[in-house]
Design an enzyme around this catalytic site. Structure first.
Site, mmCIF file in Angstrom:
data_model
loop_
_atom_site.group_PDB
_atom_site.id
_atom_site.type_symbol
_atom_site.label_atom_id
_atom_site.label_comp_id
_atom_site.label_asym_id
_atom_site.label_seq_id
_atom_site.Cartn_x
_atom_site.Cartn_y
_atom_site.Cartn_z
ATOM 1 N N CYS A 242 0.286 29.592 -7.401
ATOM 2 C CA CYS A 242 -1.088 29.304 -7.834
ATOM 3 C C CYS A 242 -1.246 29.452 -9.342
ATOM 4 O O CYS A 242 -2.272 29.054 -9.893
ATOM 5 C CB CYS A 242 -2.071 30.219 -7.108
ATOM 6 S SG CYS A 242 -1.959 31.962 -7.591
ATOM 7 N N HIS A 279 -13.572 43.132 -13.701
ATOM 8 C CA HIS A 279 -13.299 41.955 -12.889
ATOM 9 C C HIS A 279 -11.797 41.727 -12.892
ATOM 10 O O HIS A 279 -11.156 41.674 -13.950
ATOM 11 C CB HIS A 279 -13.997 40.726 -13.459
ATOM 12 C CG HIS A 279 -13.586 39.443 -12.813
ATOM 13 N ND1 HIS A 279 -13.927 39.116 -11.521
ATOM 14 C CD2 HIS A 279 -12.825 38.416 -13.279
ATOM 15 C CE1 HIS A 279 -13.412 37.928 -11.218
ATOM 16 N NE2 HIS A 279 -12.738 37.490 -12.268
ATOM 17 N N HIS A 282 -9.824 37.417 -7.276
ATOM 18 C CA HIS A 282 -10.406 37.191 -5.964
ATOM 19 C C HIS A 282 -9.360 37.470 -4.883
ATOM 20 O O HIS A 282 -8.166 37.520 -5.163
ATOM 21 C CB HIS A 282 -10.920 35.753 -5.837
ATOM 22 C CG HIS A 282 -12.101 35.460 -6.702
ATOM 23 N ND1 HIS A 282 -11.966 35.117 -8.033
ATOM 24 C CD2 HIS A 282 -13.437 35.503 -6.441
ATOM 25 C CE1 HIS A 282 -13.179 34.929 -8.559
ATOM 26 N NE2 HIS A 282 -14.078 35.157 -7.612
ATOM 27 N N ASP A 286 -5.058 33.650 2.883
ATOM 28 C CA ASP A 286 -3.935 32.729 3.088
ATOM 29 C C ASP A 286 -2.611 33.330 2.604
ATOM 30 O O ASP A 286 -1.682 32.613 2.250
ATOM 31 C CB ASP A 286 -4.193 31.404 2.365
ATOM 32 C CG ASP A 286 -4.423 31.575 0.861
ATOM 33 O OD1 ASP A 286 -4.365 32.732 0.374
ATOM 34 O OD2 ASP A 286 -4.665 30.576 0.173
ATOM 35 N N ARG A 294 -4.111 37.613 0.283
ATOM 36 C CA ARG A 294 -3.576 37.250 -1.034
ATOM 37 C C ARG A 294 -4.572 37.672 -2.105
ATOM 38 O O ARG A 294 -5.661 37.126 -2.198
ATOM 39 C CB ARG A 294 -3.319 35.751 -1.149
ATOM 40 C CG ARG A 294 -2.923 35.309 -2.574
ATOM 41 C CD ARG A 294 -2.460 33.863 -2.617
ATOM 42 N NE ARG A 294 -3.513 32.928 -2.251
ATOM 43 C CZ ARG A 294 -4.315 32.320 -3.136
ATOM 44 N NH1 ARG A 294 -4.206 32.574 -4.436
ATOM 45 N NH2 ARG A 294 -5.230 31.460 -2.717
ATOM 46 N N CYS A 296 -5.432 37.337 -5.681
ATOM 47 C CA CYS A 296 -5.158 36.451 -6.819
ATOM 48 C C CYS A 296 -5.797 37.081 -8.053
ATOM 49 O O CYS A 296 -7.023 37.108 -8.186
ATOM 50 C CB CYS A 296 -5.746 35.069 -6.546
ATOM 51 S SG CYS A 296 -5.382 33.842 -7.819
#
Length: 323
Positions: A242, A279, A282, A286, A294, A296
Site C-alpha cells: 500500500c 494521529h 487507520h 484486510d 492491518r 496502515c
C-alpha cells in the site's frame, strides 16, 4: 502475556484502581508480566464473594495482583502505569463506581515497594498535575482472594460489554483529559519536521512509497515520534503493497485508540496514540493472520529504535522480543 525472555525472578504487585475489569489490560501485554489475577483485598472477610464486596460490608477493594519479573519490568514502571489508569484524587471510588470497594490503593509486598510507592506518590503530588490532594492509600499487602472465574480476563470473555462499560464509566475520558501528554506547540514545531507535524498534529497523510519506513526491514520497535510510547514491533510488520508501513497488530493495545473517521466521504477507524494523541493512520480488516487486522501507519508518526539500541534508548525490557 507475550512470549519473552525471563531472568527467573518473580515478585508480586497489587493495585486497586476501581473496577478490576479495567485494571488488567494496561498491564497484560507488557514485557516481564507473567500473570494478572483479579480479586479482593484490604478487608476482613475471608473468601468474600463479588456480591459481598459490592455490599460494602467486607472492607475489601477490587484489585489486581500482578506477577512480574523486576529485572525486565521494574516496580517503578508498574507504579507509573498504575497512576495513569486512575483518578488518584477521588477518595470515594472511581468514576461512576462509588464506595470503598472501588477505592484506589497500592498494596506493598516489601519495604522497598513501600518506599518506591511513597516516593512516586510524593512526586505525583509535587508535579502539579492535580489541584487536589492525592487520596490513594499505600498499605502493606494482606491476603488476596481471587475473584470468581467469570471476572478473570473479562475483557476477553465479554469484549463488547467490557468496551461499553469502560467507555460509559468515564474512565477513558478522564485519562484523556488528565493523563495525556502535555504538548507545547512551539516545541513540537521546532522538534518535528513539517511532515511529522502535519501528520501527527493536523491529521495529515504522507505520500505512499515516498516515506521512511514503508519498505523498512530492520528489527526493532516503532515508537510515537512525539511521546516515545511503544506502538509496533518489526516482528508484526508486513508488506501490504500500500506504500505505508503496515502491521498485523499493535505492541500494546493500551497505547493506541481507535476513533471513527468520516472524512473524505468514507467511514474508517482512525488510529491515534493514547498518551500523545498523535494521529498515526487507520486500521482495516484486510490484514493477514487470524484477526485480519492491518494497521496502515504514516512513517512520519514513527521513530524506529533498532534492536541493538533498545537498552541505551530506554526500551531494554523489549530486548527479549528479538532474542
Amino acid at each position: 502475556m507475550s512470549e519473552q525472555q525471563t531472568t527467573g525472578r518473580r515478585e508480586l504487585a497489587t493495585f486497586a484502581g476501581g473496577c478490576f475489569w479495567c485494571m488488567v489490560t494496561p498491564f497484560e501485554e507488557m514485557p516481564g508480566i507473567h500473570g494478572i489475577v483479579s480479586g479482593y483485598t484490604g478487608g476482613h472477610k475471608v473468601n468474600p464473594t463479588y456480591e459481598e464486596v459490592c455490599s460494602e460490608t467486607t472492607g475489601h477493594a477490587e484489585a489486581v495482583q500482578i506477577t512480574f519479573d523486576p529485572d525486565v519490568f521494574p516496580y517503578t514502571k508498574l507504579l507509573n502505569l498504575f497512576w495513569r489508569q486512575i483518578d488518584p484524587t477521588d477518595a470515594g471510588g472511581q468514576f461512576f463506581d462509588r464506595g470503598a470497594s472501588y477505592r484506589t490503593a497500592i498494596f506493598t509486598h516489601s519495604e522497598e515497594q513501600q518506599r518506591l510507592a511513597e516516593e512516586s506518590k510524593r512526586e505525583l503530588a509535587a508535579s502539579g498535575r492535580f489541584d487536589k490532594p492525592i487520596a490513594t492509600e499505600i498499605v502493606p499487602a494482606g491476603t488476596f482472594y481471587p475473584a470468581e472465574e467469570y471476572h478473570q480476563d473479562f475483557h476477553k470473555k465479554s469484549p463488547a460489554r467490557y468496551k461499553s462499560y469502560r467507555q460509559g464509566s468515564g474512565r477513558d475520558a478522564f485519562i484523556d483529559r488528565n493523563w495525556a501528554l502535555q504538548k507545547d506547540e512551539q516545541e513540537l514545531r521546532a522538534r518535528l519536521t513539517p511532515m511529522q507535524y502535519a501528520v501527527t498534529q493536523e491529521n495529515g497523510t504522507e505520500p505512499p512509497f515516498r516515506n521512511e519506513f514503508w519498505n523498512h526491514k530492520g528489527e526493532g520497535l516503532y515508537v510515537d515520534i512525539v511521546s516515545g510510547e511503544p506502538l509496533f514491533s518489526s516482528l508484526d510488520k508486513f508488506d501490504s503493497n500500500c506504500g505505508w508501513p503496515s502491521f498485523s497488530k499493535s505492541l500494546h493495545m493500551a497505547n493506541i485508540k481507535g476513533v471513527k473517521d468520516t472524512s473524505h466521504g468514507m467511514v474508517r477507524v482512525e488510529v491515534r496514540s493514547a498518551q500523545a494523541d498523535s494521529h498515526l493512520g487507520h486500521v482495516f480488516d484486510d490484514g493477514p493472520g487470524p484477526d485480519g487486522i492491518r494497521f496502515c501507519i504514516n512513517s512520519a508518526a514513527l521513530r524506529f529504535i533498532a534492536r541493538e539500541d533498545l537498552e541505551k534508548e530506554g526500551y531494554g525490557e523489549y530486548a527479549s522480543l528479538f532474542a
